[in-house]
Design an enzyme around this catalytic site. Structure first.
Site, PDB file in Angstrom:
ATOM      1  N   MET A 123       0.813  -1.222   0.000  1.00  0.00           N
ATOM      2  CA  MET A 123       0.000   0.000   0.000  1.00  0.00           C
ATOM      3  C   MET A 123       0.849   1.276   0.000  1.00  0.00           C
ATOM      4  SD  MET A 123      -1.271   2.476   2.319  1.00  0.00           S
ATOM      5  CE  MET A 123      -1.470   1.723   3.916  1.00  0.00           C
ATOM      6  N   TYR A 170       2.643   2.097  -3.377  1.00  0.00           N
ATOM      7  CA  TYR A 170       1.824   2.718  -4.424  1.00  0.00           C
ATOM      8  C   TYR A 170       1.249   4.074  -3.999  1.00  0.00           C
ATOM      9  CZ  TYR A 170       2.330  -1.487  -7.137  1.00  0.00           C
ATOM     10  OH  TYR A 170       2.868  -2.509  -7.865  1.00  0.00           O
ATOM     11  N   GLU A 171       1.133   4.320  -2.724  1.00  0.00           N
ATOM     12  CA  GLU A 171       0.612   5.602  -2.246  1.00  0.00           C
ATOM     13  C   GLU A 171       1.668   6.708  -2.306  1.00  0.00           C
ATOM     14  OE1 GLU A 171      -2.395   6.796  -1.124  1.00  0.00           O
ATOM     15  OE2 GLU A 171      -3.334   4.918  -1.717  1.00  0.00           O
ATOM     16  N   SER A 172       2.876   6.423  -1.798  1.00  0.00           N
ATOM     17  CA  SER A 172       3.868   7.492  -1.637  1.00  0.00           C
ATOM     18  C   SER A 172       5.262   7.113  -2.117  1.00  0.00           C
ATOM     19  CB  SER A 172       3.973   7.859  -0.157  1.00  0.00           C
ATOM     20  OG  SER A 172       4.518   6.763   0.572  1.00  0.00           O
ATOM     21  N   SER A 193      -5.244   2.601  -3.927  1.00  0.00           N
ATOM     22  CA  SER A 193      -4.068   1.901  -4.453  1.00  0.00           C
ATOM     23  C   SER A 193      -3.970   0.488  -3.881  1.00  0.00           C
ATOM     24  CB  SER A 193      -2.792   2.684  -4.146  1.00  0.00           C
ATOM     25  OG  SER A 193      -2.595   2.776  -2.760  1.00  0.00           O
TER      26      SER A 193
END
Length: 197
Positions: A87, A90-92, A166
């Site tokens: 997670m 894909y987020e940051s 995401s």
């Protein structure tokens, strides 16, 4: 050649000496004061930028996996360390100081992109349901304990990890064993949950 003589005697460049003679002496400290003030401003600006970047960290996969496991996220609410690695990737990009402004006016903060609408208070976005009761700006440092505690509360909500699009697109229902490969850990890579459960 009065100016040239004075410039040689004071070792001040001719242009500065002329500016001084033409009334620049009314500036605080004269032309040299202006130059010093400019240098101080540049130095303070650079120091501020360096402090901001010193606190930033892009976590490596295995290092982050260890921190997440130590924080008790392995199996938390049915999610694996693999979910918790996938997670934020894909987020940051696993960047602790990443900030993203969303189209709905909210802002995502930190490694987990915790929303200013739901999970933290940035003092700007109207907060609908402040789950973690903390400032969004606390989520922007290389110390991720605040982020982890806030993300745990978010996952404890009825939406679980489906709160992150995401995770739903890239992690849910996928084989997450690659996320722990080579990390020398005993945590399970795959979760019991999918976006449908």
């Amino acid at each position: 050649m009065v100016f040239a003589h004075r410039a040689q005697r004071s070792r001040m460049p001719l242009v500065l000496n002329r500016a001084f003679e033409s009334g620049a002496k009314s500036w605080p400290g004269g032309p040299m004061g202006v130059i010093m003030q400019t240098w101080v401003t540049v130095a303070v600006t650079l120091a501020t930028l360096m402090v901001a970047t010193v606190d930033a960290k892009i976590h490596k996969r295995c290092e982050l996996a260890t921190k997440l496991e130590k924080a008790g996220l392995s199996g938390f609410k049915g999610y694996s360390v693999g979910d918790w690695l996938c997670m934020p990737h894909y987020e940051s990009g696993s960047d602790t100081v990443f900030v993203d402004h969303d189209h709905d006016g909210s802002t995502g903060y930190g490694i987990f992109q915790l929303s200013s609408t739901w999970w933290c208070n940035n003092g700007i976005t109207p907060t609908q349901n402040l789950l973690s009761h903390q400032s969004c700006y606390n989520l922007l440092s290389h110390h991720i304990l605040d982020d982890i505690l806030c993300a745990r509360q978010a996952v404890s909500s009825e939406n679980g990890m489906t709160s992150w699009d995401s995770w739903t697109r890239h992690c849910s229902g996928h084989d997450l064993s690659e996320w722990l490969k080579g990390c020398n850990m005993h945590a399970k890579a795959n979760s019991k949950k999918t976006s449908n459960s």
